[in-house]
Write a protein that holds these residues in place. Structure first.
Motif, PDB file in Angstrom:
ATOM      1  N   MET A   1      86.962  45.930  45.633  1.00 57.86           N
ATOM      2  CA  MET A   1      85.806  46.424  44.907  1.00 57.86           C
ATOM      3  C   MET A   1      84.538  46.008  45.654  1.00 57.86           C
ATOM      4  N   THR A   2      83.640  46.966  45.824  1.00 56.62           N
ATOM      5  CA  THR A   2      82.412  46.673  46.553  1.00 56.62           C
ATOM      6  C   THR A   2      81.336  46.173  45.606  1.00 56.62           C
ATOM      7  N   SER A   3      80.452  45.406  46.157  1.00 54.38           N
ATOM      8  CA  SER A   3      79.370  44.824  45.360  1.00 54.38           C
ATOM      9  C   SER A   3      78.146  45.725  45.381  1.00 54.38           C
ATOM     10  N   PRO A   4      77.390  45.728  44.283  1.00 58.12           N
ATOM     11  CA  PRO A   4      76.141  46.491  44.289  1.00 58.12           C
ATOM     12  C   PRO A   4      75.152  45.878  45.273  1.00 58.12           C
ATOM     13  N   VAL A   5      74.258  46.711  45.765  1.00 60.88           N
ATOM     14  CA  VAL A   5      73.235  46.288  46.718  1.00 60.88           C
ATOM     15  C   VAL A   5      71.880  46.744  46.189  1.00 60.88           C
ATOM     16  N   LYS A   6      70.824  46.196  46.772  1.00 64.63           N
ATOM     17  CA  LYS A   6      69.467  46.626  46.444  1.00 64.63           C
ATOM     18  C   LYS A   6      69.016  47.676  47.453  1.00 64.63           C
ATOM     19  N   VAL A   7      68.463  48.773  46.933  1.00 63.68           N
ATOM     20  CA  VAL A   7      67.828  49.784  47.770  1.00 63.68           C
ATOM     21  C   VAL A   7      66.340  49.711  47.458  1.00 63.68           C
ATOM     22  N   HIS A   8      65.538  49.559  48.514  1.00 65.44           N
ATOM     23  CA  HIS A   8      64.097  49.396  48.360  1.00 65.44           C
ATOM     24  C   HIS A   8      63.389  50.737  48.546  1.00 65.44           C
ATOM     25  N   PHE A   9      62.382  50.969  47.720  1.00 64.84           N
ATOM     26  CA  PHE A   9      61.577  52.186  47.766  1.00 64.84           C
ATOM     27  C   PHE A   9      60.119  51.802  47.997  1.00 64.84           C
ATOM     28  N   HIS A  10      59.481  52.401  49.021  1.00 67.10           N
ATOM     29  CA  HIS A  10      58.035  52.245  49.206  1.00 67.10           C
ATOM     30  C   HIS A  10      57.347  53.101  48.159  1.00 67.10           C
ATOM     31  N   LEU A  11      56.325  52.563  47.513  1.00 70.64           N
ATOM     32  CA  LEU A  11      55.587  53.295  46.492  1.00 70.64           C
ATOM     33  C   LEU A  11      54.147  53.503  46.942  1.00 70.64           C
ATOM     34  N   GLU A  12      53.659  54.704  46.783  1.00 73.38           N
ATOM     35  CA  GLU A  12      52.266  55.019  47.108  1.00 73.38           C
ATOM     36  C   GLU A  12      51.404  54.726  45.885  1.00 73.38           C
ATOM     37  N   GLN A  13      50.402  53.874  46.057  1.00 73.45           N
ATOM     38  CA  GLN A  13      49.508  53.552  44.956  1.00 73.45           C
ATOM     39  C   GLN A  13      48.319  54.498  44.959  1.00 73.45           C
ATOM     40  N   ASP A  14      47.896  54.919  43.747  1.00 70.70           N
ATOM     41  CA  ASP A  14      46.735  55.794  43.643  1.00 70.70           C
ATOM     42  C   ASP A  14      45.450  54.972  43.656  1.00 70.70           C
TER      43      ASP A  14
END
Length: 147
Positions: A1-14
């Protein structure tokens, strides 16, 4: 069974500084293909993907970064901000009773709501609109995939 990972998202601020963070990390499960992951939690600020979506990532500085949407789930995403914090639990309970998943971020007074295809989106919208009309909340609809 594989472990969950974190996926990072860049966010554009207004110009008003929203969202209040420059990066959001979402839990994801590896898919059958390398560099593809299935999002496993409801995002608070990300507008590109939601729970159940398959995303492509690229590795940079030891982190996995969002690089595109591979396939969409049928889940819709709404977010609720509370003007009356006393109703957070009531709103969450009602949405969960309707079949939605919710997560609340106290620091930003924000609830993220995942609406699966099996839930009537119009009913959810009508409930949230009634709460908004009563002055208790406001909501946004970053990802609508039904109706």
């Amino acid at each position: 069974m594989t472990s969950p990972v974190k996926v990072h998202f860049h966010l554009e601020q207004d110009e008003d500084g929203h969202p209040p963070v420059a990066v959001e990390s979402l839990w994801a499960e590896p898919s059958a293909k390398p560099d593809e992951y299935v999002i496993d939690n409801v995002p608070f600020f990300v507008r590109d993907a939601t729970i159940g979506d398959t995303v492509r990532v690229r590795e940079k500085d030891g982190h996995r970064w969002f690089d595109g949407l591979v396939s969409r789930s049928q889940n819709s995403l709404l977010r609720v901000v509370f003007f009356d914090r006393e109703c957070v639990e009531t709103v969450s309970e009602r949405l969960v009773a309707m079949g939605c998943s919710t997560e609340y971020l106290r620091e930003h007074n924000l609830m993220a709501v995942s609406i699966p295809i099996s839930v009537n989106l119009t009913n959810v919208q009508a409930y949230l609109q009634a709460e908004t009309d009563a002055g208790r909340t406001d909501f946004e609809e970053p990802i609508l995939r039904q109706g």
